[in-house]
Design a protein around this motif. Sequence first.
Motif, mmCIF file in Angstrom:
data_model
loop_
_atom_site.group_PDB
_atom_site.id
_atom_site.type_symbol
_atom_site.label_atom_id
_atom_site.label_comp_id
_atom_site.label_asym_id
_atom_site.label_seq_id
_atom_site.Cartn_x
_atom_site.Cartn_y
_atom_site.Cartn_z
ATOM 1 N N SER A 9 90.451 33.237 106.665
ATOM 2 C CA SER A 9 91.119 34.342 105.749
ATOM 3 C C SER A 9 92.838 34.249 106.007
ATOM 4 O O SER A 9 93.730 34.283 105.263
ATOM 5 N N VAL A 10 93.249 33.753 107.189
ATOM 6 C CA VAL A 10 94.648 33.839 107.608
ATOM 7 C C VAL A 10 95.207 32.475 106.760
ATOM 8 O O VAL A 10 96.369 32.350 106.060
ATOM 9 N N LEU A 11 94.444 31.449 106.647
ATOM 10 C CA LEU A 11 94.917 30.295 106.005
ATOM 11 C C LEU A 11 94.995 30.557 104.330
ATOM 12 O O LEU A 11 95.790 30.056 103.851
ATOM 13 N N SER A 12 94.043 31.363 103.838
ATOM 14 C CA SER A 12 94.010 31.562 102.486
ATOM 15 C C SER A 12 95.287 32.793 102.195
ATOM 16 O O SER A 12 95.732 32.938 101.115
ATOM 17 N N LEU A 13 95.377 33.517 103.084
ATOM 18 C CA LEU A 13 96.612 34.526 102.738
ATOM 19 C C LEU A 13 97.959 33.767 102.850
ATOM 20 O O LEU A 13 98.983 34.182 102.255
ATOM 21 N N LEU A 14 97.909 32.576 103.779
ATOM 22 C CA LEU A 14 99.234 31.781 103.772
ATOM 23 C C LEU A 14 99.492 30.862 102.537
ATOM 24 O O LEU A 14 100.508 30.759 101.846
ATOM 25 N N VAL A 15 98.468 30.161 102.247
ATOM 26 C CA VAL A 15 98.106 29.327 101.228
ATOM 27 C C VAL A 15 96.980 29.499 100.186
ATOM 28 O O VAL A 15 96.143 29.182 101.028
ATOM 29 N N PRO A 16 96.992 29.993 99.247
ATOM 30 C CA PRO A 16 95.823 30.512 98.192
ATOM 31 C C PRO A 16 94.959 29.037 98.292
ATOM 32 O O PRO A 16 95.219 27.623 98.006
ATOM 33 N N GLY A 17 93.821 29.115 98.586
ATOM 34 C CA GLY A 17 92.745 28.151 98.621
ATOM 35 C C GLY A 17 92.405 27.313 99.820
ATOM 36 O O GLY A 17 91.523 26.590 99.786
ATOM 37 N N LEU A 33 94.111 26.930 94.284
ATOM 38 C CA LEU A 33 95.248 26.427 94.467
ATOM 39 C C LEU A 33 96.038 26.002 93.099
ATOM 40 O O LEU A 33 97.055 26.427 92.818
ATOM 41 N N LEU A 34 95.334 25.302 92.386
ATOM 42 C CA LEU A 34 95.685 25.063 90.877
ATOM 43 C C LEU A 34 95.938 26.072 90.189
ATOM 44 O O LEU A 34 96.963 26.230 89.478
ATOM 45 N N ALA A 35 95.201 27.092 90.209
ATOM 46 C CA ALA A 35 95.207 28.238 89.295
ATOM 47 C C ALA A 35 96.382 29.263 89.767
ATOM 48 O O ALA A 35 97.274 29.490 88.879
ATOM 49 N N VAL A 36 96.521 29.314 91.086
ATOM 50 C CA VAL A 36 98.069 29.925 91.541
ATOM 51 C C VAL A 36 98.825 29.350 91.104
ATOM 52 O O VAL A 36 100.017 29.883 90.427
ATOM 53 N N ILE A 37 98.965 27.935 91.280
ATOM 54 C CA ILE A 37 100.442 27.460 90.720
ATOM 55 C C ILE A 37 100.468 27.348 89.265
ATOM 56 O O ILE A 37 101.677 27.835 88.852
ATOM 57 N N TRP A 81 95.178 37.264 94.674
ATOM 58 C CA TRP A 81 95.242 36.962 96.015
ATOM 59 C C TRP A 81 94.527 37.583 96.979
ATOM 60 O O TRP A 81 93.815 36.780 97.954
ATOM 61 N N ILE A 82 94.105 38.990 96.744
ATOM 62 C CA ILE A 82 93.403 39.598 97.810
ATOM 63 C C ILE A 82 92.002 38.978 97.518
ATOM 64 O O ILE A 82 91.002 38.884 98.686
ATOM 65 N N TRP A 83 91.519 38.982 96.583
ATOM 66 C CA TRP A 83 90.102 38.443 96.196
ATOM 67 C C TRP A 83 89.813 36.818 96.675
ATOM 68 O O TRP A 83 88.813 36.535 97.636
ATOM 69 N N GLN A 84 90.892 36.149 96.902
ATOM 70 C CA GLN A 84 90.661 34.710 97.545
ATOM 71 C C GLN A 84 90.677 35.036 98.593
ATOM 72 O O GLN A 84 89.892 34.101 99.562
ATOM 73 N N VAL A 85 91.229 35.548 99.262
ATOM 74 C CA VAL A 85 91.368 35.870 100.787
ATOM 75 C C VAL A 85 89.823 36.501 101.291
ATOM 76 O O VAL A 85 89.306 35.618 102.131
ATOM 77 N N VAL A 86 89.335 37.450 100.483
ATOM 78 C CA VAL A 86 88.194 37.823 100.869
ATOM 79 C C VAL A 86 86.926 36.721 100.690
ATOM 80 O O VAL A 86 86.074 36.703 101.562
ATOM 81 N N ASP A 87 87.082 35.917 99.642
ATOM 82 C CA ASP A 87 86.423 34.960 99.360
ATOM 83 C C ASP A 87 86.547 33.896 100.446
ATOM 84 O O ASP A 87 85.226 33.388 100.895
ATOM 85 N N ALA A 88 87.388 33.582 101.044
ATOM 86 C CA ALA A 88 87.491 32.687 102.086
ATOM 87 C C ALA A 88 86.692 33.233 103.306
ATOM 88 O O ALA A 88 86.044 32.429 103.887
ATOM 89 N N PHE A 89 87.004 34.443 103.615
ATOM 90 C CA PHE A 89 86.292 34.968 104.664
ATOM 91 C C PHE A 89 84.740 34.836 104.268
ATOM 92 O O PHE A 89 84.266 34.663 105.292
#
Length: 101
Positions: A9-17, A33-37, A81-89
């Motif tokens: 979760s922390v890694l995704s919070l810092l860098v999406p994906g 990551l590509l979608a966010v960029i 961004w919030i979704w991808q943090v939860v998804d990483a978790f």
Amino acid sequence: MTRNHFLASVLSLLVPGLGQIYAGKGQRGAAILLAVIAIGNLNAIWLSLYSTNSTGSRAFWAYTLPRILHDWFAVYGVIFWIWQVVDAFQQARQPKLDISR
């Protein structure tokens, strides 16, 4: 083998994906990551193009609409961004399948 879901979760919070990549879902993380960029750059380009075209004009089409669209892009960006943090978790909590058997 399970991964540390808080670290993901922390890694995704810092860098999406990055949390998805850490959790063993490399393609999913790279796509995020590509979608966010891409979306971030399109949002910046959108605002810069339309804000420079409004040469003193405060017309709705030249000034207000681009700002409203930029704000909507920003809101959806935060939601993503919030979704991808939860998804990483969630991805890190799932046990990794061992297909070598």
